[in-house]
Scaffold this active site. Structure first.
Site, PDB file in Angstrom:
ATOM      1  N   TYR A  41      17.720  -6.962  10.433  1.00  0.00           N
ATOM      2  CA  TYR A  41      17.365  -5.651  10.986  1.00  0.00           C
ATOM      3  C   TYR A  41      18.577  -4.897  11.540  1.00  0.00           C
ATOM      4  CZ  TYR A  41      12.540  -6.334   9.917  1.00  0.00           C
ATOM      5  OH  TYR A  41      11.373  -6.515   9.218  1.00  0.00           O
ATOM      6  N   GLN A  59       4.531   4.688   6.343  1.00  0.00           N
ATOM      7  CA  GLN A  59       4.733   3.232   6.458  1.00  0.00           C
ATOM      8  C   GLN A  59       6.198   2.949   6.723  1.00  0.00           C
ATOM      9  OE1 GLN A  59       2.430   1.120   3.050  1.00  0.00           O
ATOM     10  NE2 GLN A  59       2.712   3.226   2.395  1.00  0.00           N
ATOM     11  N   ASP A 106      12.147   4.126   9.042  1.00  0.00           N
ATOM     12  CA  ASP A 106      13.504   4.679   9.070  1.00  0.00           C
ATOM     13  C   ASP A 106      13.660   5.943   9.921  1.00  0.00           C
ATOM     14  OD1 ASP A 106      12.481   6.776   7.412  1.00  0.00           O
ATOM     15  OD2 ASP A 106      12.936   5.628   5.612  1.00  0.00           O
ATOM     16  N   HIS A 163       3.918   1.586  10.941  1.00  0.00           N
ATOM     17  CA  HIS A 163       4.607   0.292  10.942  1.00  0.00           C
ATOM     18  C   HIS A 163       5.744   0.238  11.961  1.00  0.00           C
ATOM     19  CE1 HIS A 163       3.043  -0.702   6.608  1.00  0.00           C
ATOM     20  NE2 HIS A 163       2.139  -0.873   7.542  1.00  0.00           N
ATOM     21  N   GLY A 198       5.325   8.076  -2.806  1.00  0.00           N
ATOM     22  CA  GLY A 198       6.346   7.035  -2.681  1.00  0.00           C
ATOM     23  C   GLY A 198       5.862   5.709  -2.142  1.00  0.00           C
ATOM     24  N   SER A 207       3.707   1.987  -3.252  1.00  0.00           N
ATOM     25  CA  SER A 207       3.229   1.190  -4.384  1.00  0.00           C
ATOM     26  C   SER A 207       1.723   0.935  -4.345  1.00  0.00           C
ATOM     27  CB  SER A 207       3.974  -0.143  -4.389  1.00  0.00           C
ATOM     28  OG  SER A 207       3.862  -0.756  -3.122  1.00  0.00           O
ATOM     29  N   ASN A 237       4.600   9.645  -7.423  1.00  0.00           N
ATOM     30  CA  ASN A 237       5.257   8.329  -7.395  1.00  0.00           C
ATOM     31  C   ASN A 237       6.072   8.137  -8.670  1.00  0.00           C
ATOM     32  OD1 ASN A 237       4.971   6.259  -5.258  1.00  0.00           O
ATOM     33  ND2 ASN A 237       4.746   4.869  -6.979  1.00  0.00           N
ATOM     34  N   LEU A 238       7.129   7.351  -8.519  1.00  0.00           N
ATOM     35  CA  LEU A 238       7.984   7.073  -9.674  1.00  0.00           C
ATOM     36  C   LEU A 238       7.230   6.288 -10.747  1.00  0.00           C
ATOM     37  CD1 LEU A 238      10.886   7.718 -10.399  1.00  0.00           C
ATOM     38  CD2 LEU A 238      11.580   5.568  -9.335  1.00  0.00           C
TER      39      LEU A 238
HETATM   40  P1  NAD Z   1       7.233  -0.236  -1.918  1.00  0.00           P
HETATM   41  O1  NAD Z   1       8.689  -0.512  -1.918  1.00  0.00           O
HETATM   42  O2  NAD Z   1       6.279  -1.353  -2.129  1.00  0.00           O
HETATM   43  O3  NAD Z   1       6.956   0.844  -3.067  1.00  0.00           O
HETATM   44  C1  NAD Z   1       7.764   1.980  -3.203  1.00  0.00           C
HETATM   45  C2  NAD Z   1       7.153   2.864  -4.284  1.00  0.00           C
HETATM   46  O4  NAD Z   1       7.943   4.044  -4.349  1.00  0.00           O
HETATM   47  C3  NAD Z   1       7.161   2.237  -5.679  1.00  0.00           C
HETATM   48  O5  NAD Z   1       5.858   2.361  -6.230  1.00  0.00           O
HETATM   49  C4  NAD Z   1       8.162   3.087  -6.479  1.00  0.00           C
HETATM   50  O6  NAD Z   1       7.759   3.322  -7.805  1.00  0.00           O
HETATM   51  C5  NAD Z   1       8.157   4.380  -5.703  1.00  0.00           C
HETATM   52  N1  NAD Z   1       9.414   5.124  -5.746  1.00  0.00           N
HETATM   53  C6  NAD Z   1      10.683   4.658  -5.800  1.00  0.00           C
HETATM   54  N2  NAD Z   1      11.556   5.673  -5.774  1.00  0.00           N
HETATM   55  C7  NAD Z   1      10.822   6.814  -5.675  1.00  0.00           C
HETATM   56  C8  NAD Z   1      11.135   8.200  -5.589  1.00  0.00           C
HETATM   57  N3  NAD Z   1      12.407   8.632  -5.591  1.00  0.00           N
HETATM   58  N4  NAD Z   1      10.120   9.088  -5.496  1.00  0.00           N
HETATM   59  C9  NAD Z   1       8.819   8.670  -5.496  1.00  0.00           C
HETATM   60  N5  NAD Z   1       8.470   7.384  -5.595  1.00  0.00           N
HETATM   61  C10 NAD Z   1       9.447   6.462  -5.663  1.00  0.00           C
HETATM   62  O7  NAD Z   1       6.956   0.561  -0.614  1.00  0.00           O
HETATM   63  P2  NAD Z   1       5.685   0.698   0.320  1.00  0.00           P
HETATM   64  O8  NAD Z   1       4.483   0.873  -0.524  1.00  0.00           O
HETATM   65  O9  NAD Z   1       6.062   1.752   1.301  1.00  0.00           O
HETATM   66  O10 NAD Z   1       5.589  -0.710   1.071  1.00  0.00           O
HETATM   67  C11 NAD Z   1       6.751  -1.289   1.595  1.00  0.00           C
HETATM   68  C12 NAD Z   1       6.680  -1.782   3.011  1.00  0.00           C
HETATM   69  O11 NAD Z   1       8.032  -2.085   3.393  1.00  0.00           O
HETATM   70  C13 NAD Z   1       6.211  -0.758   3.999  1.00  0.00           C
HETATM   71  O12 NAD Z   1       5.382  -1.427   4.869  1.00  0.00           O
HETATM   72  C14 NAD Z   1       7.455  -0.275   4.748  1.00  0.00           C
HETATM   73  O13 NAD Z   1       7.267  -0.346   6.141  1.00  0.00           O
HETATM   74  C15 NAD Z   1       8.544  -1.289   4.433  1.00  0.00           C
HETATM   75  N6  NAD Z   1       9.806  -0.628   3.970  1.00  0.00           N
HETATM   76  C16 NAD Z   1      10.249   0.488   4.617  1.00  0.00           C
HETATM   77  C17 NAD Z   1      11.390   1.148   4.183  1.00  0.00           C
HETATM   78  C18 NAD Z   1      11.818   2.398   4.899  1.00  0.00           C
HETATM   79  O14 NAD Z   1      11.519   2.576   6.077  1.00  0.00           O
HETATM   80  N7  NAD Z   1      12.535   3.314   4.240  1.00  0.00           N
HETATM   81  C19 NAD Z   1      12.104   0.657   3.087  1.00  0.00           C
HETATM   82  C20 NAD Z   1      11.629  -0.514   2.441  1.00  0.00           C
HETATM   83  C21 NAD Z   1      10.469  -1.150   2.904  1.00  0.00           C
END
Ligand code: NAD
Ligand code: ZN
Length: 257
Positions: free
Chosen positions: A62, A97, A100, A115, A200, A202, A226-227
């Site tokens: 972290y 979720q 950041d 979260h 954004g 999954s 979503n991507l």
């Molecule tokens: P995930 O990583 O499981 O899924 C991310 C999704 O975003 C994927 O389906 C992917 O296809 C899509 N994606 C990737 N790039 C993209 C873009 N430029 N535009 C649109 N879509 C895009 O993420 P989740 O569903 O948020 O679950 C992950 C967990 O992990 C959450 O609980 C979160 O708290 C944590 N997490 C947070 C961060 C952050 O704060 N930035 C980063 C990683 C994980």
């Protein structure tokens, strides 16, 4: 960008975002390729038992995330949502979720960080809160030092110890197996929203993955960006495949003009 939706000021909009919305800011998503998060398995860094087992490893992870986030900026996707909030006022709610803080940095106000947030910590015993910056300020500069001086190694938890009790400071982040923040308010808003927009994510991490269906069952129109097609894509009426930083600004422009 084609959209069949019209959003007017009477609409109640709930938006759910996930790691994908911050991808274009340079923060890796969760499941980029192999189910690992920045080369770590969830079990090693994002569960309460991981912290009990090896708090130093969890903190190394972290601290690296925290330092990385200090270097990044919101992208056009975050700013487009801020523009939508300016247009709809209190009829707009953003649930994220992400940990950041980039939505807040982009100026969004009605945000629920379900979260938690990387910039806050609390003691795992007395629950006293402290900023992550204050915890990390006590972190030894380099690991090579701890390897050379075993006495430091013996006290390796010292730097993230609570100042009030014998507990340990931990990030104020919801780990797997813990209950997300703000669930009562979220569920109430899902029941009354007229449009639900998801970007954004999954659609794999629960309970957030359930919000789409919940809103739809209460009569909301559902839109997704979503991507890749998310797991719950079947419940999305208007799906835009691509990057949220490209798609959101042009959709929002159409919706609010
Ligand atoms: P995930 O990583 O499981 O899924 C991310 C999704 O975003 C994927 O389906 C992917 O296809 C899509 N994606 C990737 N790039 C993209 C873009 N430029 N535009 C649109 N879509 C895009 O993420 P989740 O569903 O948020 O679950 C992950 C967990 O992990 C959450 O609980 C979160 O708290 C944590 N997490 C947070 C961060 C952050 O704060 N930035 C980063 C990683 C994980
Ligand atoms: Zn304490």
């Amino acid at each position: 960008m084609k959209t069949t939706t019209l959003i007017n000021k009477e609409d109640k909009l709930v938006v759910l975002t996930g790691a994908g919305i911050s991808a274009e800011s340079g923060i890796k998503t969760f499941r980029d390729s192999d189910g690992l998060w920045e080369n770590h398995s969830i079990e090693d860094v994002a569960t309460p038992s991981a912290f009990t087992r090896d708090p130093s490893l969890v903190w190394d992870f972290y601290a690296a995330r925290y330092n990385q986030i200090l270097e990044v900026k919101p992208n056009p996707g975050h700013y487009a949502l801020k523009q939508l909030e300016d247009h709809l006022g209190d009829n707009f709610l953003l649930i994220t979720q992400n940990i950041d803080g980039l939505h807040r940095l982009a100026g969004s106000k009605n945000v629920l960080e379900m979260h938690g947030s990387i910039d806050k910590c609390y003691c795992n015993k007395c629950e006293k809160t402290i900023s992550t910056a204050d915890v990390i300020a006590h972190r030894p500069a380099s690991n090579s030092k701890t390897e050379r001086y075993p006495s430091i190694l013996k006290n390796k938890h010292q730097w993230f110890k609570c100042s009030k009790c014998s507990g340990l400071n931990r990030p104020d982040i919801i780990w797997f197996g813990e209950i997300p923040y703000h669930l009562d308010e979220i569920i109430a808003r899902l029941r009354e929203c007229t449009i639900f927009l998801v970007a954004g994510t999954s659609g794999v991490v629960y309970p957030a993955a359930q919000f789409l269906l919940m809103a739809k069952q209460h009569g909301a129109k559902t839109i997704g960006i979503n991507l890749d097609a998310p797991m719950n894509v079947d419940f999305i009426e208007e799906f835009h495949q691509g990057k949220s930083g490209d798609i959101l600004p042009s959709l929002v422009k159409k919706w609010i003009e």
